[in-house]
Design an enzyme around this catalytic site. Sequence first.
Site, PDB file in Angstrom:
ATOM      1  N   HIS A 134       0.854  -1.186   0.000  1.00 27.05           N
ATOM      2  CA  HIS A 134       0.000   0.000   0.000  1.00 27.05           C
ATOM      3  C   HIS A 134       0.888   1.233   0.000  1.00 27.05           C
ATOM      4  O   HIS A 134       2.116   1.137   0.079  1.00 27.05           O
ATOM      5  CB  HIS A 134      -0.952  -0.003   1.195  1.00 27.05           C
ATOM      6  N   ASP A 164      -0.209   7.003  -3.483  1.00 25.90           N
ATOM      7  CA  ASP A 164      -1.379   6.669  -4.288  1.00 25.90           C
ATOM      8  C   ASP A 164      -1.692   7.734  -5.331  1.00 25.90           C
ATOM      9  O   ASP A 164      -1.954   7.419  -6.499  1.00 25.90           O
ATOM     10  CB  ASP A 164      -2.607   6.511  -3.381  1.00 25.90           C
TER      11      ASP A 164
END
Length: 370
Positions: A134, A164
């Site tokens: 992540h 992200d």
Amino acid sequence: MAATHPGPLAGFRLVEMDAIGPVPLAATLLADLGCDVLRVVRPPHPGSAWEDVGGAILHRGRHSLTLDLKSEAGRDAVLTLVAGADALIEGYRPGVMERMGLGPEACLARNPRLVYGRMTGWGQTGPLAPRAGHDINYIAVAGILHAIGPADAPPVVPLNIIGDYAGGAMFLVAGLLSGLLSAARTGRGQVVDAAMTDGTALLGSLFHAFLATGQWQDRREANLLDGAAPFYRCYECADGRHVAVGALEPPFFARLLAGLGLPTGRFVQYDQAGWPAMREVFADIFRTRSRDAWALHFADTDACVSPVLSLAEARDHPHNRARGTFVTLDGVAQPGPAPRFSGTPGAVRPAGVDLSLQAALARWSLSADR
């Protein structure tokens, strides 16, 4: 035929393979700018904690189509849409699209002009490519997480904007648009391999440049832009809220000192040996007034002092209201389109409906016979 929407990307068609993280933000940005996006969604999976991340905001401006991608009919439907699309974006682990028969080879065989955007954390190659991860993992390996936080504590976990969205979604969009320009010139599509580790590393270019010239210490809270400098950090105010100070240049630093009631010669700005004492004096002064009192005090100066606003407060700040930075759509407050265009402005449109396959094909004037 699909209706023409405002924005510089009006007329372009994008197949978005539904995902979490950077893919929906990239598709939202493109949809805001006029691209006709069709989001391909898998059938609902009961119990999934990540079934619908983003909802009305990150899925705005486009219709969806639910398909069973494990079936031959679902695969054929995607390939039919690809035949009429300019681009496709997906965010699965490497090899997943290939196993469904929807990898770059199959899609480019159906449409040689297609730009095939692939968004992953580690990239399509390298020893970590098949591993899970992540945002926090990607920015850790890219070297950025190490630089964030106080010197005497572990690195601070930032919001997932760095990996992200900045290192991921923005580089995916840049790659996709570059691929579309190339396809328009050459008639050939290609694959865009956007990795959050790559993008995040590139975002850190300034600090690598500083490091190479001896202007950066490779540790936390020891440098100009990492909170060590008293004139580039946040301070607590009397009400427990905070102000952000960014008086980097000497003229701005002088205005900061004047606003704090300090004589110009009290501190030498770039003498790091004096930073701890300077920081303590600044902290004591900022604790004497509330955040909003300081914001008002510095409002008409170039001292570079700003209130640290919450998400809700940011929507009502006069500057953001004047520019329309935030909009309200169907009762939901959210950021508006960016960037701005003088001739073909973007627009926020609500999330569409879940189309039938026939309706989706008709929207792009495609036939199931293909």
